[in-house]
Design a protein around this motif. Structure first.
Motif, PDB file in Angstrom:
ATOM      1  N   ALA A  50       5.824   7.215   1.560  1.00  0.00           N
ATOM      2  CA  ALA A  50       4.516   7.076   2.199  1.00  0.00           C
ATOM      3  C   ALA A  50       4.627   6.057   3.317  1.00  0.00           C
ATOM      4  O   ALA A  50       5.414   5.101   3.226  1.00  0.00           O
ATOM      5  N   GLY A  51       3.845   6.260   4.385  1.00  0.00           N
ATOM      6  CA  GLY A  51       3.868   5.347   5.517  1.00  0.00           C
ATOM      7  C   GLY A  51       2.482   4.903   5.910  1.00  0.00           C
ATOM      8  O   GLY A  51       1.521   5.675   5.838  1.00  0.00           O
ATOM      9  N   HIS A  66      -9.798  -6.193  -1.391  1.00  0.00           N
ATOM     10  CA  HIS A  66      -9.332  -4.900  -1.886  1.00  0.00           C
ATOM     11  C   HIS A  66      -9.322  -3.883  -0.744  1.00  0.00           C
ATOM     12  O   HIS A  66     -10.107  -2.937  -0.738  1.00  0.00           O
ATOM     13  N   PRO A  67      -8.446  -4.074   0.237  1.00  0.00           N
ATOM     14  CA  PRO A  67      -8.448  -3.180   1.396  1.00  0.00           C
ATOM     15  C   PRO A  67      -7.913  -1.788   1.068  1.00  0.00           C
ATOM     16  O   PRO A  67      -7.110  -1.614   0.147  1.00  0.00           O
ATOM     17  N   SER A  68      -8.358  -0.816   1.843  1.00  0.00           N
ATOM     18  CA  SER A  68      -7.861   0.555   1.737  1.00  0.00           C
ATOM     19  C   SER A  68      -7.089   0.912   3.003  1.00  0.00           C
ATOM     20  O   SER A  68      -7.468   0.505   4.107  1.00  0.00           O
ATOM     21  N   PHE A  69      -6.003   1.659   2.830  1.00  0.00           N
ATOM     22  CA  PHE A  69      -5.128   2.034   3.931  1.00  0.00           C
ATOM     23  C   PHE A  69      -5.012   3.552   4.000  1.00  0.00           C
ATOM     24  O   PHE A  69      -4.733   4.202   2.983  1.00  0.00           O
ATOM     25  N   ALA A  70      -5.192   4.112   5.184  1.00  0.00           N
ATOM     26  CA  ALA A  70      -4.948   5.540   5.390  1.00  0.00           C
ATOM     27  C   ALA A  70      -3.447   5.767   5.500  1.00  0.00           C
ATOM     28  O   ALA A  70      -2.732   4.956   6.087  1.00  0.00           O
ATOM     29  N   LEU A  71      -2.960   6.856   4.935  1.00  0.00           N
ATOM     30  CA  LEU A  71      -1.542   7.185   5.037  1.00  0.00           C
ATOM     31  C   LEU A  71      -1.262   7.877   6.369  1.00  0.00           C
ATOM     32  O   LEU A  71      -1.959   8.810   6.753  1.00  0.00           O
ATOM     33  N   ALA A  72      -0.238   7.398   7.052  1.00  0.00           N
ATOM     34  CA  ALA A  72       0.178   8.004   8.320  1.00  0.00           C
ATOM     35  C   ALA A  72       1.227   9.078   8.086  1.00  0.00           C
ATOM     36  O   ALA A  72       1.327  10.033   8.855  1.00  0.00           O
ATOM     37  N   THR A  73       2.022   8.917   7.036  1.00  0.00           N
ATOM     38  CA  THR A  73       3.037   9.903   6.659  1.00  0.00           C
ATOM     39  C   THR A  73       3.107   9.987   5.151  1.00  0.00           C
ATOM     40  O   THR A  73       2.823   9.016   4.451  1.00  0.00           O
ATOM     41  N   GLU A  74       3.493  11.145   4.650  1.00  0.00           N
ATOM     42  CA  GLU A  74       3.752  11.300   3.218  1.00  0.00           C
ATOM     43  C   GLU A  74       4.765  12.414   3.020  1.00  0.00           C
ATOM     44  O   GLU A  74       4.777  13.398   3.768  1.00  0.00           O
ATOM     45  N   SER A  75       5.641  12.240   2.042  1.00  0.00           N
ATOM     46  CA  SER A  75       6.688  13.220   1.769  1.00  0.00           C
ATOM     47  C   SER A  75       7.082  13.132   0.311  1.00  0.00           C
ATOM     48  O   SER A  75       7.373  12.048  -0.196  1.00  0.00           O
ATOM     49  N   ALA A 115       0.828  -1.207   0.000  1.00  0.00           N
ATOM     50  CA  ALA A 115       0.000   0.000   0.000  1.00  0.00           C
ATOM     51  C   ALA A 115       0.861   1.255   0.000  1.00  0.00           C
ATOM     52  O   ALA A 115       0.608   2.204  -0.763  1.00  0.00           O
ATOM     53  N   ALA A 116       1.898   1.275   0.840  1.00  0.00           N
ATOM     54  CA  ALA A 116       2.777   2.441   0.900  1.00  0.00           C
ATOM     55  C   ALA A 116       3.512   2.654  -0.421  1.00  0.00           C
ATOM     56  O   ALA A 116       3.684   3.793  -0.886  1.00  0.00           O
ATOM     57  N   THR A 117       3.946   1.557  -1.046  1.00  0.00           N
ATOM     58  CA  THR A 117       4.609   1.644  -2.353  1.00  0.00           C
ATOM     59  C   THR A 117       3.671   2.234  -3.390  1.00  0.00           C
ATOM     60  O   THR A 117       4.057   3.109  -4.185  1.00  0.00           O
ATOM     61  N   THR A 118       2.436   1.735  -3.413  1.00  0.00           N
ATOM     62  CA  THR A 118       1.450   2.205  -4.392  1.00  0.00           C
ATOM     63  C   THR A 118       1.216   3.707  -4.245  1.00  0.00           C
ATOM     64  O   THR A 118       1.188   4.451  -5.241  1.00  0.00           O
ATOM     65  N   ALA A 119       1.067   4.159  -3.010  1.00  0.00           N
ATOM     66  CA  ALA A 119       0.834   5.590  -2.770  1.00  0.00           C
ATOM     67  C   ALA A 119       2.051   6.417  -3.160  1.00  0.00           C
ATOM     68  O   ALA A 119       1.933   7.471  -3.816  1.00  0.00           O
ATOM     69  N   ALA A 120       3.241   5.945  -2.773  1.00  0.00           N
ATOM     70  CA  ALA A 120       4.461   6.714  -3.039  1.00  0.00           C
ATOM     71  C   ALA A 120       4.758   6.795  -4.534  1.00  0.00           C
ATOM     72  O   ALA A 120       5.111   7.867  -5.054  1.00  0.00           O
ATOM     73  N   TYR A 121       4.612   5.679  -5.246  1.00  0.00           N
ATOM     74  CA  TYR A 121       4.916   5.706  -6.681  1.00  0.00           C
ATOM     75  C   TYR A 121       3.886   6.547  -7.434  1.00  0.00           C
ATOM     76  O   TYR A 121       4.231   7.273  -8.376  1.00  0.00           O
TER      77      TYR A 121
END
Length: 360
Positions: free
Chosen positions: A65-66, A48-57, A21-27
């Protein structure tokens, strides 16, 4: 978050799912400048779960993304840990490269499913990440050539509560998971589910059931014997629970299947195969090799092996069937627990790929 109907327990997500999930958001952010939040991923079994981002930069040429791991109601050592992924562009044609960031271990000994020097990001999570990178690239016009660096906050400290250091995975945790889902079972509820599984199989008139340590061994046995779903017992580490219940409620035939490490422990008489509650005895494996005529060099090599898989490979190279020896020992233990109950037992030992490496 889903619940297990029998136990009413909440499922969680593996570190591999969180890293995906973090990879998908970051890329996505690296290509578009925007982080999807929440970010949705695709897992096996139509999840198909969804994840809230705890960090992003977002910086020049890199996005991070975290995601905080939620292990549901499972007492997982990594529950609540921040899994962070930094994605940068890779060399053209390089595909997806993996790096161990802070808190993720590095493989330093042979016998694991990853080469020495590789980040301890297991094969299935790597495949999840590659698939999602390809999907993001197709959606947003990227090349798919990236470097994925996975970090786990406090991972080095948490790893001291696992067997990683003994296995030669140094510097942190492993990124794990085969389905992306953490199925929470306390010991009592898992054992109850085993008993109910045997009850269901008996009620359906099945004369052959299988107790498997995991999904890979279950798939191998299903292909080998053509067993229906309700003849497959979710044994996990609880071999004793299967054998003791079958002693009182017999089924004509039982197949026990699992990896060389877990079944080596069963061969030594351990009925709980969890890594935290029993360990592979390399002295015992070496004794089996010696009794089968293995030369002194091979016996010494097995005694000094890093993992049971390492010992197996040494024996395979020498033409000695360690898998069969372990299967025979495991079968002997099983018959001892059954105490003459009318249950025929066979044992199937597999490697990590699901290839059969021993039978009895």
């Amino acid at each position: 978050m889903s619940r297990d109907g029998a136990a009413g327990l909440r499922h969680g997500w593996t570190t591999g799912a969180c890293a995906t999930a973090a990879t998908t958001a970051a890329y996505t952010a690296l290509l578009t400048g925007e982080f999807p939040d929440p970010v949705t991923i695709d897992l096996p079994n139509d999840r198909h779960p969804s994840f809230a981002l705890a960090t992003e930069s977002l910086e020049d040429g890199a996005a991070t993304a975290g995601v905080v791991k939620d292990a549901g109601d499972d007492p997982d050592v990594t529950h609540g840990a921040l899994v962070r992924v930094r994605v940068t562009h890779g060399e053209p044609g390089s595909g997806v490269g993996f790096r161990a960031g802070e808190g993720v271990g590095t493989v330093t000994k042979p016998g694991l499913p990853l080469a020495v020097g590789e980040p301890a990001i297991n094969p299935v999570p790597r495949q999840f990440v590659r698939e999602h990178v390809a999907a993001v690239a197709a959606r947003h016009g990227g090349s798919g050539d990236v470097v994925v660096e996975v970090s786990i906050e406090n991972g080095a400290e948490l790893a001291r509560r696992t067997w990683n250091p003994r296995l030669g995975i140094l510097g942190g945790l492993s990124v794990l998971g085969t389905t992306g889902v953490v199925v929470p079972y306390s010991c009592s509820s898992w054992i109850d589910s085993i008993r109910r599984g045997i009850d269901v199989a008996r009620a359906a008139g099945h004369e052959h059931v299988a107790g498997c340590t995991g999904s890979t061994s279950e798939k191998t046995v299903q292909e080998l014997h053509g067993l229906p779903e309700d003849a497959l017992l979710d044994m996990g580490d609880f071999a004793g629970a299967v054998l003791k219940y079958l002693r009182r409620h017999p089924v004509p035939r039982l197949t026990v299947a699992g990896g060389i490490g877990k079944l080596a422990k069963l061969a030594d008489g351990h009925l709980d195969l969890h890594s935290g509650r029993s360990q592979v005895s390399f002295d015992s494996l070496a004794a089996r090799v010696a009794s089968a005529g293995g030369d002194p060099g091979l016996v010494a090599g097995v005694r000094g092996a890093n993992t049971a898989l390492d010992a197996l490979r040494q024996c395979q190279d020498a033409g000695l069937p360690l898998g069969d020896l372990v299967a025979a020992g495991a079968r002997e233990t099983a018959l001892g627990v059954l105490r003459g109950a009318p249950v025929a037992v066979d044992v199937v030992v597999i490697d990590r790929a699901g290839t059969i490496v021993g039978r009895a």
